[in-house]
Design a protein around this motif. Structure first.
Motif, short mmCIF file in Angstrom:
data_model
loop_
_atom_site.label_atom_id
_atom_site.label_comp_id
_atom_site.label_asym_id
_atom_site.label_seq_id
_atom_site.Cartn_x
_atom_site.Cartn_y
_atom_site.Cartn_z
N HIS A 1 -5.54 -19.94 24.88
CA HIS A 1 -4.26 -19.25 25.00
C HIS A 1 -3.08 -20.17 25.26
O HIS A 1 -1.94 -19.69 25.33
CB HIS A 1 -4.34 -18.19 26.10
N PHE B 1 0.17 -19.58 27.53
CA PHE B 1 0.07 -18.19 27.94
C PHE B 1 -1.21 -17.90 28.73
O PHE B 1 -1.48 -16.75 29.07
CB PHE B 1 0.17 -17.26 26.72
N PRO C 1 -2.10 -18.46 31.93
CA PRO C 1 -1.95 -17.76 33.21
C PRO C 1 -1.65 -16.26 33.04
O PRO C 1 -2.17 -15.43 33.78
CB PRO C 1 -0.79 -18.48 33.89
N GLN C 2 -0.86 -15.92 32.04
CA GLN C 2 -0.55 -14.51 31.79
C GLN C 2 -1.80 -13.76 31.35
O GLN C 2 -2.01 -12.61 31.74
CB GLN C 2 0.55 -14.37 30.72
N GLU C 3 -2.64 -14.39 30.54
CA GLU C 3 -3.89 -13.76 30.11
C GLU C 3 -4.80 -13.53 31.31
O GLU C 3 -5.43 -12.46 31.43
CB GLU C 3 -4.59 -14.61 29.06
N CYS C 4 -4.87 -14.50 32.19
CA CYS C 4 -5.69 -14.33 33.40
C CYS C 4 -5.13 -13.20 34.26
O CYS C 4 -5.91 -12.41 34.82
CB CYS C 4 -5.72 -15.63 34.19
N ARG C 5 -3.82 -13.13 34.38
CA ARG C 5 -3.20 -12.05 35.17
C ARG C 5 -3.53 -10.70 34.56
O ARG C 5 -3.84 -9.74 35.26
CB ARG C 5 -1.69 -12.27 35.23
N ARG C 6 -3.49 -10.61 33.22
CA ARG C 6 -3.82 -9.36 32.53
C ARG C 6 -5.24 -8.94 32.86
O ARG C 6 -5.51 -7.78 33.19
CB ARG C 6 -3.64 -9.53 31.02
N ASP D 1 -5.55 -7.80 36.44
CA ASP D 1 -4.99 -6.45 36.58
C ASP D 1 -5.93 -5.38 36.06
O ASP D 1 -6.03 -4.29 36.64
CB ASP D 1 -3.64 -6.36 35.87
N GLU E 1 -7.89 -14.19 39.49
CA GLU E 1 -6.72 -14.77 40.13
C GLU E 1 -6.95 -16.26 40.40
O GLU E 1 -6.05 -17.08 40.20
CB GLU E 1 -6.39 -14.03 41.43
N ARG F 1 -6.58 -17.99 37.18
CA ARG F 1 -5.16 -18.07 36.83
C ARG F 1 -4.50 -19.26 37.52
O ARG F 1 -3.75 -20.03 36.89
CB ARG F 1 -4.42 -16.79 37.22
N ALA G 1 -2.93 -22.55 35.63
CA ALA G 1 -1.55 -23.02 35.85
C ALA G 1 -1.55 -24.49 36.27
O ALA G 1 -0.71 -25.28 35.81
CB ALA G 1 -0.87 -22.15 36.90
#
Length: 68
Positions: free
Chosen positions: A17, A20, A22-27, A30, A45, A48, A52
């Motif tokens: 990714h 992107f 960290p955003q994929e991990c956050r998704r 969630d 988390e 993520r 990062a």
């Protein structure tokens, strides 16, 4: 999950990714939170944060099996 596994998974996510990751991990975190799986949420988390770190500073030298 073993800390080395966290780093190796983060590396795979970064490879897939790019910036992107960290955003994929956050998704994913969630999604698990919404399902009530707080253990999996915590793992994602941690991944993520590692992703990062990889993007900012590169891979740590002391993780076996983590190519640069």
């Amino acid at each position: 999950m073993d800390p080395n596994d966290i780093w190796r998974t983060a590396k795979l996510i970064v490879d897939q990714h790019g910036i992107f990751a960290p955003q994929e991990c956050r998704r994913r975190a969630d999604e698990f939170a919404a399902a009530g799986d707080t253990d999996a949420q915590a793992v994602w988390e941690a991944i993520r944060l590692a992703a990062a770190e990889l993007l900012e500073n590169g891979p740590p030298q002391d993780i076996p099996g983590l190519p640069s």
